[in-house]
Design a protein around this motif. Structure first.
Motif, PDB file in Angstrom:
ATOM      1  N   ARG A  46      33.185  35.940  45.799  1.00  0.00           N
ATOM      2  CA  ARG A  46      34.646  36.084  45.786  1.00  0.00           C
ATOM      3  C   ARG A  46      35.104  36.773  44.504  1.00  0.00           C
ATOM      4  O   ARG A  46      36.002  37.629  44.534  1.00  0.00           O
ATOM      5  N   GLU A  49      34.328  40.453  44.869  1.00  0.00           N
ATOM      6  CA  GLU A  49      35.301  41.101  45.755  1.00  0.00           C
ATOM      7  C   GLU A  49      36.619  41.345  45.023  1.00  0.00           C
ATOM      8  O   GLU A  49      37.230  42.407  45.159  1.00  0.00           O
ATOM      9  N   ARG A  50      37.045  40.357  44.236  1.00  0.00           N
ATOM     10  CA  ARG A  50      38.296  40.492  43.487  1.00  0.00           C
ATOM     11  C   ARG A  50      38.173  41.599  42.441  1.00  0.00           C
ATOM     12  O   ARG A  50      39.067  42.449  42.309  1.00  0.00           O
ATOM     13  N   GLU A  52      36.088  44.142  42.464  1.00  0.00           N
ATOM     14  CA  GLU A  52      36.002  45.438  43.149  1.00  0.00           C
ATOM     15  C   GLU A  52      37.378  45.887  43.628  1.00  0.00           C
ATOM     16  O   GLU A  52      37.716  47.065  43.536  1.00  0.00           O
ATOM     17  N   ALA A  53      38.179  44.949  44.141  1.00  0.00           N
ATOM     18  CA  ALA A  53      39.532  45.300  44.579  1.00  0.00           C
ATOM     19  C   ALA A  53      40.374  45.748  43.386  1.00  0.00           C
ATOM     20  O   ALA A  53      41.129  46.731  43.477  1.00  0.00           O
ATOM     21  N   ASP A  54      40.239  45.038  42.260  1.00  0.00           N
ATOM     22  CA  ASP A  54      40.955  45.444  41.040  1.00  0.00           C
ATOM     23  C   ASP A  54      40.513  46.835  40.591  1.00  0.00           C
ATOM     24  O   ASP A  54      41.343  47.668  40.212  1.00  0.00           O
ATOM     25  N   LYS A  56      39.288  49.255  42.410  1.00  0.00           N
ATOM     26  CA  LYS A  56      39.842  50.260  43.328  1.00  0.00           C
ATOM     27  C   LYS A  56      41.315  50.515  43.024  1.00  0.00           C
ATOM     28  O   LYS A  56      41.770  51.662  43.052  1.00  0.00           O
ATOM     29  N   ALA A  57      42.039  49.441  42.736  1.00  0.00           N
ATOM     30  CA  ALA A  57      43.465  49.596  42.421  1.00  0.00           C
ATOM     31  C   ALA A  57      43.647  50.390  41.135  1.00  0.00           C
ATOM     32  O   ALA A  57      44.497  51.287  41.064  1.00  0.00           O
ATOM     33  N   TRP A  58      42.844  50.094  40.117  1.00  0.00           N
ATOM     34  CA  TRP A  58      42.938  50.836  38.851  1.00  0.00           C
ATOM     35  C   TRP A  58      42.559  52.297  39.052  1.00  0.00           C
ATOM     36  O   TRP A  58      43.173  53.199  38.482  1.00  0.00           O
ATOM     37  N   LYS A  59      41.528  52.540  39.869  1.00  0.00           N
ATOM     38  CA  LYS A  59      41.107  53.921  40.127  1.00  0.00           C
ATOM     39  C   LYS A  59      42.214  54.684  40.847  1.00  0.00           C
ATOM     40  O   LYS A  59      42.500  55.842  40.511  1.00  0.00           O
TER      41      LYS A  59
END
Length: 136
Positions: A46, A49-50, A52-54, A56-59
């Motif tokens: 978890r 996943e968090r 990786e999501a962060d 992606k958002a920063w990218k």
């Protein structure tokens, strides 16, 4: 002797019972450890996943900001290039001027399919381009 055999048999049974109990306790301990490690693995997944999501958002934010910056610079530099183009082409036909987007210094001239760094131009050519860019 009979008493000795009985005692020995009782000791063997007790040893066997203790060994079984130890194995059982050990297996319970392993099962508990396995359950704990599975729980830790779930938490780590978890977290991953968090993160990786962060990431992606920063990218996406970085890409969006870079695109906006490039668009803003082009919005600013485009009219400057357009205004200079006719004057520049009077002196250097079929030539495009490339400016540094950060400080607006002249980087190069693009003519005849080649990029000519500003520093490699003759002194006269550099002066002419510099006057044009100041006047424009």
């Amino acid at each position: 002797m009979k008493r000795y055999r009985q005692r020995r048999s009782a000791d063997e049974r007790e040893e066997r019972d203790l060994a079984i109990e130890l194995r059982t306790l050990g297996q319970r301990g392993l099962a508990e450890q396995l359950a704990q490690k599975k729980g830790e693995l779930d938490v780590a997944r978890r977290d991953l996943e968090r993160v990786e999501a962060d990431a992606k958002a920063w990218k996406l934010l970085l890409t969006t900001l870079q695109d906006a910056e490039r668009e803003a610079k082009e919005t600013f530099l485009g009219p400057v290039r357009e205004r200079l183009r006719p004057y520049l082409r009077m002196i250097f036909p079929k030539t495009e001027l490339r400016l540094n987007e950060d400080d607006l210094e002249i980087v190069s001239l693009h003519r005849g399919g080649f990029e000519e760094p500003f520093a490699t131009l003759s002194i006269g050519a550099r002066e002419q381009v510099a006057v044009l860019t100041r006047a424009g």
